[in-house]
Design a protein around this motif. Sequence first.
Motif, PDB file in Angstrom:
ATOM      1  N   LEU A  50      -4.377   8.999   4.024  1.00 48.90           N
ATOM      2  CA  LEU A  50      -5.461   8.078   3.693  1.00 48.90           C
ATOM      3  C   LEU A  50      -5.246   6.725   4.377  1.00 48.90           C
ATOM      4  O   LEU A  50      -6.186   6.120   4.903  1.00 48.90           O
ATOM      5  N   LYS A  51      -4.003   6.264   4.359  1.00 51.47           N
ATOM      6  CA  LYS A  51      -3.711   4.971   4.961  1.00 51.47           C
ATOM      7  C   LYS A  51      -3.867   5.030   6.476  1.00 51.47           C
ATOM      8  O   LYS A  51      -4.317   4.061   7.106  1.00 51.47           O
ATOM      9  N   GLN A  52      -3.525   6.167   7.066  1.00 55.75           N
ATOM     10  CA  GLN A  52      -3.724   6.325   8.504  1.00 55.75           C
ATOM     11  C   GLN A  52      -5.213   6.319   8.852  1.00 55.75           C
ATOM     12  O   GLN A  52      -5.629   5.730   9.854  1.00 55.75           O
ATOM     13  N   ALA A  53      -6.011   6.980   8.025  1.00 62.40           N
ATOM     14  CA  ALA A  53      -7.448   7.086   8.302  1.00 62.40           C
ATOM     15  C   ALA A  53      -8.186   5.792   8.007  1.00 62.40           C
ATOM     16  O   ALA A  53      -9.146   5.437   8.709  1.00 62.40           O
ATOM     17  N   ALA A  54      -7.762   5.075   6.968  1.00 57.86           N
ATOM     18  CA  ALA A  54      -8.455   3.850   6.540  1.00 57.86           C
ATOM     19  C   ALA A  54      -7.412   2.820   6.107  1.00 57.86           C
ATOM     20  O   ALA A  54      -7.102   2.701   4.920  1.00 57.86           O
ATOM     21  N   PRO A  55      -6.837   2.082   7.039  1.00 56.29           N
ATOM     22  CA  PRO A  55      -5.754   1.153   6.720  1.00 56.29           C
ATOM     23  C   PRO A  55      -6.121   0.088   5.688  1.00 56.29           C
ATOM     24  O   PRO A  55      -5.221  -0.483   5.047  1.00 56.29           O
TER      25      PRO A  55
END
Length: 465
Positions: A50-55
């Motif tokens: 999730l963090k990779q897709a939407a920091p």
Amino acid sequence: MTRATINGGISFWYATDGTPPPRAPLTGDATADVVIVGGGYTGLWTAYYLKQAAPFLRITILEQKFCGYGASGRNGGWLYNGIAGRDRYAKLHGHDAAQRLQQAMNDTVTEVIDTAGKESIDADIHRGGVLEVARTPAQLTRLKAFHDTETAYGETDRILLDATDTRARINIADAVGSSWTPHGARIHPAKLATGLADTCERLGVTIHESTPVTEIAPKRAITPYGTVRAPYVLRCTEGFTAALKGHKRAWLPMNSSMIVTAPLPPETWEQLGWTDRATLGDMAHAYMYAQRTADDRIAIGGRGVPYRYGSRTDNDGRTQPATITALTELLTAFFPQLTGVDITHAWSGVLGVPRDWCATVTLDRATGLGWAGGYVGSGVATANLAARTLRDLVQQDSGQAGPTELTTLPWVNHRVRRWEPEPLRWLGVHALYAAYREADRRETATHTPDTTPLARLADRLSGRH
């Protein structure tokens, strides 16, 4: 059990470096965009993707002990392409849908290896594949059927081996055949969990340890120290799910136990082979699983006490002496050369088992509640695929992305009925595994080429087939 055996202590995987330094618990009410309950592989991978897709997302992980305390830090270190429930999904959604799920699992082995390398997570990963061995005529019959089924699901790079070729790979007593797949690797479970947690923190994920979640509700996770509110609350608790309010009968916490030998000298490995360091399993009903560790031990596991009354979990991995003895006897049945070898560590853990033995990933768009698990012991790789699927479901629901290949896999939003209440749950599970052990004993004693009717009945009653 030798006098030097360390029983419990979470697991052998923490013996060298110890448990990681504790992170601070939650200290009051908080808010986030996504709150994840559970700091094992599923929760950590979900936060990572999730963090990779939407920091920009504010992501909080709540973990009752420390990241990797549960099955993620105690498993057998099998990173492989097995997934629970595939055949049932074929019946429900068609063979092609189940084959897409299997291909996604095949790809997941590479995904984990590549991501660990990209993030500099040293988890002692060695891609030697998986060797499933048969040691009785009945096991050989099941092995050949298993091999044919895997091939039918597109695994054309799988190899069927006879007794001679099997013993050339690993010198297993009484081996009569095996099936090998390249879609597997040995890992160090705790190093992977610890590395993932550190990576998530580096990306900006907030992790609160020593923070048990007592209840999950739409848009909030409730703890003794405060409530974290978020549009999405993702339950990633696998075998510990029964501790949550209202989830006592959702997934059964099945117990599995392991032992590990002292490091074996080079002359012993010359006798045993195992040079490719494939992970090792068998076709018994009460199956075993093993690996050759990076420091040249053998770690081997199987069922001891399969289930504790009331869905209770163990105390920091401690297991019964009788289970240690049984696993030691299993080790020497496979490798008679190891009779008398020191068993340095023993431990136990729980894995999540749904009533229909099907792993699932779900996001309820009406409430924002999501969950993944029910891996039935195949969670090291499956957790990664589940996490990427949860990421896609959250992004789709929030309008950040549309449907993806993962959101259309047949295990998405699969629902199962709850387990029976006690004492039926305890009686049923113990009766089933007593039947499986007796079936294994009969097949070994009689050399019948057919699976015993007792095991077939147990499979039907359990919901496995």
